[in-house]
Design an enzyme around this catalytic site. Structure first.
Site, PDB file in Angstrom:
ATOM      1  N   VAL A   1     -71.526  16.378  60.327  1.00  0.00           N
ATOM      2  CA  VAL A   1     -71.565  16.700  61.762  1.00  0.00           C
ATOM      3  C   VAL A   1     -70.187  17.342  62.051  1.00  0.00           C
ATOM      4  O   VAL A   1     -69.826  18.361  62.993  1.00  0.00           O
ATOM      5  CB  VAL A   1     -71.930  15.540  62.542  1.00  0.00           C
ATOM      6  CG1 VAL A   1     -71.375  16.032  64.107  1.00  0.00           C
ATOM      7  CG2 VAL A   1     -73.000  14.941  62.431  1.00  0.00           C
TER       8      VAL A   1
ATOM      9  N   LYS B   1     -74.114   6.722  67.855  1.00  0.00           N
ATOM     10  CA  LYS B   1     -74.688   5.906  68.627  1.00  0.00           C
ATOM     11  C   LYS B   1     -74.449   4.335  68.380  1.00  0.00           C
ATOM     12  O   LYS B   1     -74.820   3.616  69.526  1.00  0.00           O
ATOM     13  CB  LYS B   1     -76.328   6.382  68.177  1.00  0.00           C
ATOM     14  CG  LYS B   1     -76.624   6.361  66.935  1.00  0.00           C
ATOM     15  CD  LYS B   1     -76.551   7.527  66.126  1.00  0.00           C
ATOM     16  CE  LYS B   1     -76.361   7.617  64.591  1.00  0.00           C
ATOM     17  NZ  LYS B   1     -76.816   8.682  64.254  1.00  0.00           N
TER      18      LYS B   1
ATOM     19  N   GLY C   1     -80.087  14.371  68.137  1.00  0.00           N
ATOM     20  CA  GLY C   1     -79.432  15.334  67.327  1.00  0.00           C
ATOM     21  C   GLY C   1     -78.909  16.410  68.501  1.00  0.00           C
ATOM     22  O   GLY C   1     -78.524  16.380  69.393  1.00  0.00           O
TER      23      GLY C   1
ATOM     24  N   ILE D   1     -81.184  17.866  70.444  1.00  0.00           N
ATOM     25  CA  ILE D   1     -81.780  17.880  71.936  1.00  0.00           C
ATOM     26  C   ILE D   1     -80.976  17.307  73.088  1.00  0.00           C
ATOM     27  O   ILE D   1     -80.468  16.143  72.977  1.00  0.00           O
ATOM     28  CB  ILE D   1     -83.098  16.960  71.661  1.00  0.00           C
ATOM     29  CG1 ILE D   1     -83.949  17.025  70.626  1.00  0.00           C
ATOM     30  CG2 ILE D   1     -83.993  17.050  73.148  1.00  0.00           C
ATOM     31  CD1 ILE D   1     -85.023  16.243  70.217  1.00  0.00           C
TER      32      ILE D   1
ATOM     33  N   LYS E   1     -80.459   3.870  69.423  1.00  0.00           N
ATOM     34  CA  LYS E   1     -80.627   5.242  70.293  1.00  0.00           C
ATOM     35  C   LYS E   1     -81.468   4.947  71.474  1.00  0.00           C
ATOM     36  O   LYS E   1     -81.339   5.146  72.662  1.00  0.00           O
ATOM     37  CB  LYS E   1     -81.463   6.507  69.555  1.00  0.00           C
ATOM     38  CG  LYS E   1     -80.372   7.077  68.534  1.00  0.00           C
ATOM     39  CD  LYS E   1     -81.177   7.940  67.419  1.00  0.00           C
ATOM     40  CE  LYS E   1     -80.246   8.497  66.497  1.00  0.00           C
ATOM     41  NZ  LYS E   1     -80.902   9.149  65.548  1.00  0.00           N
TER      42      LYS E   1
HETATM   43  N1  HSE Z   1     -79.746   9.420  60.502  1.00  0.00           N
HETATM   44  C1  HSE Z   1     -79.884   9.964  61.745  1.00  0.00           C
HETATM   45  C2  HSE Z   1     -81.357  10.409  61.849  1.00  0.00           C
HETATM   46  C3  HSE Z   1     -78.993  11.068  62.099  1.00  0.00           C
HETATM   47  O1  HSE Z   1     -82.018  10.476  60.916  1.00  0.00           O
HETATM   48  O2  HSE Z   1     -81.898  10.543  62.798  1.00  0.00           O
HETATM   49  C4  HSE Z   1     -79.117  11.517  63.485  1.00  0.00           C
HETATM   50  O3  HSE Z   1     -78.650  10.661  64.486  1.00  0.00           O
END
Ligand code: HSE
Length: 434
Positions: free
Chosen positions: A14, A103, A132, A134, A203
């Site tokens: 990232v 997160k 990600g 969105i 999340k």
């Molecule tokens: N490991 C996470 C996923 C990365 O695959 O969604 C993005 O948060």
């Protein structure tokens, strides 16, 4: 034009995406922010061959970035909840604004971090922490702020969705696809977070707090991963007109909040059932707007960078605004957060897909259906497969109507106790998402 100076900590998947997208889209980004956004310091233990940092100050000690007096915004992209937490707390204490994609840190320590930020008059932005690329945090906190949110359900782990899709479409093995997800930079440093549902639980907690206006409560999420999903379950679900997706579900009831992450059968006609690969999708139901669906890449270098940079731009715009007038972290002002009860799984009502191995003998099915009917559980569909060659047991698949989890636990216990049923019953919850 004013210059806002950015320090990036972490130059992995990232971090390098963030660096490269800012360099590539510098003109558009500056025009949107109304100032010049300049990366002036990067902290990374290792170079990243995809990123040219030759013109930038590079420190091997990430704390050197936090201690750089010129930096206005720290972008934390190292992950984890130990060093990253110290880094962010130190940045806040020094009066720096923070952007993070972390997160785990927000879900587990968000309240402490937000309180520290408030005390120091700085902002912490975390759009990239969920789904990600969105912009779901903004959608919930701002776009849907007129609504009472009733429920949300989402595919919020890209790695898990990628694995389930490849297993279904290409009959690949779980381990093989996971290795590819790691190589593509989708998976967490510890991939068990992806496959055991911990990442999705992090999340979901953030989304639920934003949706319902309650404190972050990571320890209250019910969490099941996808590691136990067998290829035959994926096939049988398809035959029944369903797709298996790993969902995070948060639903508000008068008596409490459901907060759960588990594999789920979804009718294949639902749009969300068609969201495949590394894509994520979140269905949000508000009382005024009805159901809305947000969909896009849930992991990966530049999709996540897109969310990180949107926060950088927001903070750059906000640098001239009064801190008291900023959008609250969880969408609701802190003294209006409510401590809703999180429901135990036994109180959750859902439909079920059951798969069991029965001895190929007369009367087995009637015993199973009798147990279900004695407990008031009605059957939506029942399939008995042919036994495999040289095997004495037959796979039986049952789809039930909605029932309390507590009742289903009792039914499964009784079915597993039948001497004609071999091994454990596989249970996957089913959601129509209507
Ligand atoms: N490991 C996470 C996923 C990365 O695959 O969604 C993005 O948060």
């Amino acid at each position: 034009m004013k210059t806002v100076k950015i320090g990036i900590c972490g130059l992995g998947t990232v971090g390098s995406g963030t660096f490269n997208v800012i360099a590539r889209n510098q003109a558009e980004i500056n025009a949107r922010a109304g100032c010049h956004i300049a990366i002036t310091h990067v902290g990374a233990r290792r170079d990243n061959p995809n990123t040219d940092t030759s013109e930038i100050m590079l420190s091997r000690d990430i704390f050197a970035v936090v201690n750089d007096p010129d930096i206005d915004i720290i972008v934390e992209l190292i992950g984890g909840t130990t060093v990253a937490k110290d880094l962010i707390m130190q940045a806040i204490a020094q009066g720096k604004h923070v952007v993070t994609a972390n997160k785990a840190l927000i879900a587990e320590f968000g309240s402490e971090i937000f309180a520290a930020a408030k005390a120091h008059g700085v902002a912490v932005a975390y759009e990239a922490a969920v789904a990600g690329g969105i912009p779901i945090i903004r959608a919930l906190r701002e776009g849907l702020s007129a609504n009472k949110i009733e429920w949300l359900a989402g595919i919020i782990n890209g790695t898990g969705n990628f694995i389930l899709t490849e297993m279904r479409d290409k009959s690949r093995t779980f381990e093989d696809v996971l290795t590819e997800a790691q190589a593509l930079g989708y998976a967490e440093a510890d991939p068990t977070f992806d496959v055991e549902g911990v990442d999705a639980a992090h999340k979901l907690v953030i989304l639920a707090s934003l949706a319902f206006g309650m404190p972050l409560q990571f320890d209250k999420v019910y969490c099941e991963g996808i590691s136990a999903i067998a290829p035959e379950d994926v096939r049988y679900a398809n035959e029944l007109g369903y797709r298996i997706k790993h969902l995070g579900i948060a639903r508000k009831h008068a008596h409490g909040i459901e907060l759960r992450v588990h594999p789920t059968l979804i009718p294949e006609r639902q749009l969300i059932a068609k969201v495949d690969g590394v894509d994520n999708a979140i269905l949000v139901h508000g009382d005024a707007v009805g159901s809305t669906l947000y969909c896009g890449p849930g992991a990966g270098s530049e999709p996540t960078a897109s969310a990180v940079i949107s926060d950088v731009i927001d903070l750059a715009r906000m640098l001239s605004a009064n801190p008291e007038n900023r959008v609250p972290y969880l969408g609701f002002v802190t003294n209006r957060l409510e401590n809703h009860t999180i429901l135990p799984m036994s109180d959750v009502e859902t439909s079920y897909y059951l798969r069991l191995s029965a001895a190929d003998k007369l009367g087995v099915l009637s015993k199973v259906t009798q147990i279900l009917s004695d407990l008031g559980i009605s059957i939506e569909a029942l399939i008995q497969k042919e036994p495999k060659e040289d095997q004495v047991e037959v796979p039986v698949i049952v789809l039930t109507n909605k029932v309390l989890e507590q009742k289903m636990n009792e039914a499964m216990h009784k079915i597993e106790a039948l001497d004609t049923v071999l091994g454990s019953v596989v249970r996957i919850r089913v959601e129509a998402l209507n």
